[in-house]
Motif scaffolding. Structure first.
Motif, PDB file in Angstrom:
ATOM      1  N   SER A 242       0.827  -1.211   0.000  1.00  0.00           N
ATOM      2  CA  SER A 242       0.000   0.000   0.000  1.00  0.00           C
ATOM      3  C   SER A 242       0.857   1.254   0.000  1.00  0.00           C
ATOM      4  N   THR A 243       1.974   1.199   0.714  1.00  0.00           N
ATOM      5  CA  THR A 243       2.892   2.335   0.748  1.00  0.00           C
ATOM      6  C   THR A 243       3.507   2.572  -0.626  1.00  0.00           C
ATOM      7  N   ALA A 244       3.891   1.484  -1.312  1.00  0.00           N
ATOM      8  CA  ALA A 244       4.441   1.618  -2.663  1.00  0.00           C
ATOM      9  C   ALA A 244       3.412   2.224  -3.607  1.00  0.00           C
ATOM     10  N   SER A 245       2.163   1.789  -3.476  1.00  0.00           N
ATOM     11  CA  SER A 245       1.090   2.367  -4.286  1.00  0.00           C
ATOM     12  C   SER A 245       0.933   3.847  -4.000  1.00  0.00           C
ATOM     13  N   LEU A 246       1.029   4.210  -2.734  1.00  0.00           N
ATOM     14  CA  LEU A 246       0.901   5.611  -2.338  1.00  0.00           C
ATOM     15  C   LEU A 246       2.018   6.470  -2.937  1.00  0.00           C
ATOM     16  N   VAL A 247       3.217   5.910  -2.998  1.00  0.00           N
ATOM     17  CA  VAL A 247       4.365   6.651  -3.519  1.00  0.00           C
ATOM     18  C   VAL A 247       4.271   6.840  -5.029  1.00  0.00           C
ATOM     19  N   PHE A 248       3.897   5.778  -5.743  1.00  0.00           N
ATOM     20  CA  PHE A 248       3.933   5.825  -7.202  1.00  0.00           C
ATOM     21  C   PHE A 248       2.585   6.107  -7.858  1.00  0.00           C
ATOM     22  N   ASN A 249       1.485   5.886  -7.127  1.00  0.00           N
ATOM     23  CA  ASN A 249       0.142   6.110  -7.682  1.00  0.00           C
ATOM     24  C   ASN A 249      -0.697   6.893  -6.681  1.00  0.00           C
ATOM     25  N   ASP A 250      -0.232   8.072  -6.311  1.00  0.00           N
ATOM     26  CA  ASP A 250      -0.864   8.777  -5.205  1.00  0.00           C
ATOM     27  C   ASP A 250      -2.276   9.265  -5.503  1.00  0.00           C
ATOM     28  N   ASN A 251      -2.682   9.326  -6.768  1.00  0.00           N
ATOM     29  CA  ASN A 251      -4.039   9.765  -7.101  1.00  0.00           C
ATOM     30  C   ASN A 251      -4.929   8.616  -7.548  1.00  0.00           C
ATOM     31  N   VAL A 252      -4.498   7.389  -7.322  1.00  0.00           N
ATOM     32  CA  VAL A 252      -5.264   6.204  -7.701  1.00  0.00           C
ATOM     33  C   VAL A 252      -5.978   5.647  -6.476  1.00  0.00           C
ATOM     34  N   VAL A 253      -7.229   5.251  -6.666  1.00  0.00           N
ATOM     35  CA  VAL A 253      -7.965   4.559  -5.598  1.00  0.00           C
ATOM     36  C   VAL A 253      -7.548   3.100  -5.631  1.00  0.00           C
ATOM     37  N   SER A 254      -6.852   2.652  -4.596  1.00  0.00           N
ATOM     38  CA  SER A 254      -6.260   1.317  -4.585  1.00  0.00           C
ATOM     39  C   SER A 254      -6.892   0.448  -3.506  1.00  0.00           C
ATOM     40  N   VAL A 255      -7.344  -0.749  -3.908  1.00  0.00           N
ATOM     41  CA  VAL A 255      -7.895  -1.721  -2.963  1.00  0.00           C
ATOM     42  C   VAL A 255      -7.449  -3.119  -3.364  1.00  0.00           C
ATOM     43  N   GLY A 256      -7.556  -4.054  -2.424  1.00  0.00           N
ATOM     44  CA  GLY A 256      -7.312  -5.452  -2.743  1.00  0.00           C
ATOM     45  C   GLY A 256      -6.218  -6.087  -1.927  1.00  0.00           C
ATOM     46  N   ALA A 257      -6.326  -7.410  -1.788  1.00  0.00           N
ATOM     47  CA  ALA A 257      -5.350  -8.198  -1.044  1.00  0.00           C
ATOM     48  C   ALA A 257      -4.140  -8.568  -1.889  1.00  0.00           C
ATOM     49  N   SER A 258      -4.148  -8.190  -3.177  1.00  0.00           N
ATOM     50  CA  SER A 258      -3.106  -8.692  -4.068  1.00  0.00           C
ATOM     51  C   SER A 258      -1.711  -8.228  -3.688  1.00  0.00           C
TER      52      SER A 258
END
Length: 207
Positions: free
Chosen positions: A109-125
């Motif tokens: 989730s932190t990596a997603s926040l760093v590289f995709n900060d404007n994306v709504v991210s969900v999931g266990a993947s």
């Protein structure tokens, strides 16, 4: 279906899947949808979304791991988690398994926040990729018998490589996947001495 049945030495993985399923059913009731959920509703329920997460709502790094975007999303993740959990949960034990799962989920989730900060991210993947990264790290050692190691190393690399590649061509949060994978791989080496001790007590088996 045996992958989803709780039994001695393997109940935490099914429990995580059932928790995800319960949250999914709540999301269905909340959105009155099932195949896919509106991004706004997911944000309201705890999705990882940069402007809110960075504004102090850090709990979204964890809650997003238990949310899913729709029916196919949760079904795929449940199957994949069961297939890796049935190997890793008996090997790690419940405490280590949940620590690695949650930690890699948070790091994904932190990596997603760093590289995709404007994306709504969900999931266990992200956490699931973390478990596969953990398994890959163990497969690069002499922990397992050569035939077991060779077969599962090829299969796991194939699965991970294919899904990372697909992530570049669709609305998939590859940053979370790669973040989970890398963090899991590192944690695999950190946990290796502990895993060796448990494996020695569990012989015979694939060790």
């Amino acid at each position: 279906m045996n992958l989803f049945a709780m039994r001695r030495g393997y109940w935490l993985t099914p429990a995580i899947i059932y928790i995800n399923a319960a949250i999914f059913l709540f999301t269905v009731a909340y959105t009155q949808s099932i195949m896919w959920f509106p991004a706004r509703a997911l944000v309201e329920l705890g999705a990882n979304f940069g402007p809110l997460t960075l504004d102090g709502q850090w709990w979204r790094l964890l809650t997003s791991v238990f949310l899913h975007g729709g029916l196919l999303h949760i079904v795929f993740n449940a199957i994949v988690l069961a297939n890796i959990g049935i190997f890793l949960e008996p090997l790690l034990g419940r405490v280590s398994f949940i620590i690695v799962y949650l930690l890699t989920g948070l790091l994904a989730s932190t990596a997603s926040l760093v590289f995709n900060d404007n994306v709504v991210s969900v999931g266990a993947s992200g956490a699931i990729f973390g478990m596969y990264g953990f398994f890959l790290a163990l497969l690069t050692t002499n922990l397992f018998k050569p035939d077991f190691r060779s077969m599962f190393l090829k299969n796991t690399l194939g699965f991970v490589g294919l899904n990372i590649a697909i992530g570049f061509f669709g609305p998939i949060d590859n940053a979370a996947h790669i973040g989970g994978l890398v963090s899991g791989f590192v944690l695999g080496y950190v946990w290796l001495p502990y895993v060796r001790r448990r494996a020695q007590r569990q012989r015979p088996g694939p060790f």
